[in-house]
Write an enzyme that holds these catalytic residues in place. Sequence first.
Site, PDB file in Angstrom:
ATOM      1  N   TYR A  48       0.819  -1.212   0.000  1.00 49.03           N
ATOM      2  CA  TYR A  48       0.000   0.000   0.000  1.00 49.03           C
ATOM      3  C   TYR A  48       0.861   1.274   0.000  1.00 49.03           C
ATOM      4  O   TYR A  48       0.330   2.376  -0.176  1.00 49.03           O
ATOM      5  CB  TYR A  48      -0.914   0.051   1.232  1.00 49.03           C
ATOM      6  CG  TYR A  48      -1.903  -1.069   1.368  1.00 49.03           C
ATOM      7  CD1 TYR A  48      -2.142  -1.975   0.334  1.00 49.03           C
ATOM      8  CD2 TYR A  48      -2.620  -1.239   2.554  1.00 49.03           C
ATOM      9  CE1 TYR A  48      -3.051  -3.014   0.486  1.00 49.03           C
ATOM     10  CE2 TYR A  48      -3.546  -2.266   2.707  1.00 49.03           C
ATOM     11  CZ  TYR A  48      -3.750  -3.156   1.680  1.00 49.03           C
ATOM     12  OH  TYR A  48      -4.653  -4.185   1.842  1.00 49.03           O
ATOM     13  N   HIS A 106       0.371 -11.578   1.732  1.00 51.23           N
ATOM     14  CA  HIS A 106      -0.675 -10.806   1.060  1.00 51.23           C
ATOM     15  C   HIS A 106      -1.357 -11.594  -0.055  1.00 51.23           C
ATOM     16  O   HIS A 106      -2.581 -11.522  -0.220  1.00 51.23           O
ATOM     17  CB  HIS A 106      -0.056  -9.516   0.513  1.00 51.23           C
ATOM     18  CG  HIS A 106      -1.019  -8.389   0.333  1.00 51.23           C
ATOM     19  ND1 HIS A 106      -0.646  -7.074   0.376  1.00 51.23           N
ATOM     20  CD2 HIS A 106      -2.357  -8.379   0.105  1.00 51.23           C
ATOM     21  CE1 HIS A 106      -1.714  -6.302   0.194  1.00 51.23           C
ATOM     22  NE2 HIS A 106      -2.759  -7.070   0.004  1.00 51.23           N
TER      23      HIS A 106
END
Length: 275
Positions: A48, A106
């Site tokens: 992110y 992730h």
Amino acid sequence: MQRIVNRHQLNMPKLGLGTWPMLGDECTRAVVQALELGYRHIDTAAAYNNEAAVGDALVQSTVPREQIHVTSKVWWDQLSPERMRASFDNTLRALRSDYVDLFLIHWPTQDWDLARTLETLVSFKEEGRARAIGVANFPLALVREVVEVMQVPLAAMQVEYHVALSQAKLLDFARQHDMALIAYSPLARNKVSEMPEIQQIAARHGVQPTQVALKWLIEQEQVAAVPKASGKANQLANLASLDVPLDDEDRALIAQLPKNIRIVSPAFAPAWDAE
């Protein structure tokens, strides 16, 4: 309704703040504000590019670090032991913390040494630098291999989950193995606000469609949700979803919605139906 998921000593609030795609000062402000309003669960990730912004917020906030559940994640191209360890070290540095409460892989990837990747993940937990560990975006077959065959002590899995996408099989598995299931994109990128059935339930209770969609998720046993919200009004509205009164008629209406609308499925995604 239980407001904490306390599997594997997670002590994770059922409603968290998702931070993607917020960056820089916007992200820091949003997290500081959320903590002031009562949020105690913040979700970030290396990919992110906002872990440092979250770290700034943790330092600026008057809420003690030990009262905040922080989740972060390692990206799928960093899953060799050396790269994974470097990524994790960077995460802790950026967050300005000597631990994360939950650390996730992730996404799964191809051509990896799964055993060595998981060994490295477990080592973070053994070192006390990750209080709990888990995975994100793993299909059932892979989660089953990790938990049942390889006996890795996963506390949680994070997947896309909302009123228009069923995760019944993963949720059943999570409950069998005492794991939390964390819903990302819980509002289906706000598509829930356009669904007539959700609008109808919201109107009946005098609440927002997004609040109906969130309450449907977080009232489920072992389910948490991490909607992104940067503005104060949306953060407060999401918090208020905890108190929305859904009844059996509402749940029956939601059960009739299509359950195959997947928003997030990049080119590197796994075969979702692998069981």
